[in-house]
Design a protein around this motif. Sequence first.
Motif, PDB file in Angstrom:
ATOM      1  N   LEU A 141     -88.987  -6.705 -15.098  1.00  0.00           N
ATOM      2  CA  LEU A 141     -88.877  -6.194 -16.461  1.00  0.00           C
ATOM      3  C   LEU A 141     -87.447  -6.273 -16.957  1.00  0.00           C
ATOM      4  O   LEU A 141     -87.203  -6.653 -18.113  1.00  0.00           O
ATOM      5  N   ALA A 142     -86.487  -5.929 -16.107  1.00  0.00           N
ATOM      6  CA  ALA A 142     -85.081  -5.998 -16.516  1.00  0.00           C
ATOM      7  C   ALA A 142     -84.710  -7.427 -16.915  1.00  0.00           C
ATOM      8  O   ALA A 142     -84.017  -7.643 -17.918  1.00  0.00           O
ATOM      9  N   ARG A 143     -85.186  -8.403 -16.148  1.00  0.00           N
ATOM     10  CA  ARG A 143     -84.913  -9.809 -16.492  1.00  0.00           C
ATOM     11  C   ARG A 143     -85.542 -10.173 -17.826  1.00  0.00           C
ATOM     12  O   ARG A 143     -84.915 -10.850 -18.655  1.00  0.00           O
ATOM     13  N   GLU A 144     -86.774  -9.723 -18.037  1.00  0.00           N
ATOM     14  CA  GLU A 144     -87.453 -10.056 -19.290  1.00  0.00           C
ATOM     15  C   GLU A 144     -86.784  -9.386 -20.484  1.00  0.00           C
ATOM     16  O   GLU A 144     -86.708  -9.965 -21.574  1.00  0.00           O
ATOM     17  N   LEU A 145     -86.311  -8.160 -20.306  1.00  0.00           N
ATOM     18  CA  LEU A 145     -85.601  -7.486 -21.408  1.00  0.00           C
ATOM     19  C   LEU A 145     -84.318  -8.228 -21.744  1.00  0.00           C
ATOM     20  O   LEU A 145     -83.989  -8.418 -22.926  1.00  0.00           O
ATOM     21  N   ASP A 146     -83.573  -8.635 -20.726  1.00  0.00           N
ATOM     22  CA  ASP A 146     -82.340  -9.394 -20.987  1.00  0.00           C
ATOM     23  C   ASP A 146     -82.657 -10.691 -21.728  1.00  0.00           C
ATOM     24  O   ASP A 146     -81.932 -11.071 -22.665  1.00  0.00           O
TER      25      ASP A 146
END
Length: 283
Positions: free
Chosen positions: A67-72
């Motif tokens: 999720l953190a990667r997708e948010l970035d």
Amino acid sequence: MEGARHMGTAWSGRLPDCSWLRFFGEELRTVREQLGLTLREVAAGTTYSFQQISNVEAARRTPSQALARELDRTLGTGDRFQRILTRVLADTFPTWFTSMADEEAQATQIRIWEPRIIPGLFQTEDYTRQRLRWANPHLSSDELDEAVAARAARRHILTRDQPPYIWLILDESVLLRPIGGPTVMTRQLHHLTQAAETPHLTLQIVPLTATPHPGLDGPLTIWTYPDRPDIAYIDHPHTPHLIETPHDVSDTTLTHNLLAATALDPTTSLDHIHTLTKTTYGA
């Protein structure tokens, strides 16, 4: 996300005035509002639901690395949220447990004996919430939400590309202790049996009728790695500690092996849990 301007990597790693989990949510809200996006619009740019994004922003859930990667990517923030997540995960556990969480994340095999409660890796959110409320009656609602979400972060190792192989042995009393009541326990036991049907978990139950055994001294965990010797942890009432000397690790391994010999076999253990769920909790 199409139309989102690039936010760069402005976050400098400054210490927040709140927990890192809450800070992650506040940064998400700040960036989202700067871009003029709603939660639903952010969710639409990811593979996650509106409710999942909302829970992360409200610090009710610990975000995953994916999720953190997708948010970035979606918000054009470089690696900002991935960098904050490293602090979230480091801040997940009490100081005494940090080294254990590190070992858990690096292990390729984990052997567990637990005579008291369902281990954290396999707890449902409701079970965790009820257990923490009982153990920490002075926690505020926000603190309880953060504690539940933080402990959920441990479970990311079960869904990574190469999860550890786990050999879990439980005392039957764990299944009979009605933490949260019948509904919570029914869901918890269903969750446990579903996990045991995956190829990465072997589950055995030591029945209450078993003769005295070395597991009566307390819980233990053994971590196995691909590139270094095993490490163990024993949770005796007055001497909980990590064990690294080969002789003591060997003794701990022997205890786990003896418990496996005392326990019901995996198939019988699952049948026993199914039967107990129906007869004890009416489901």
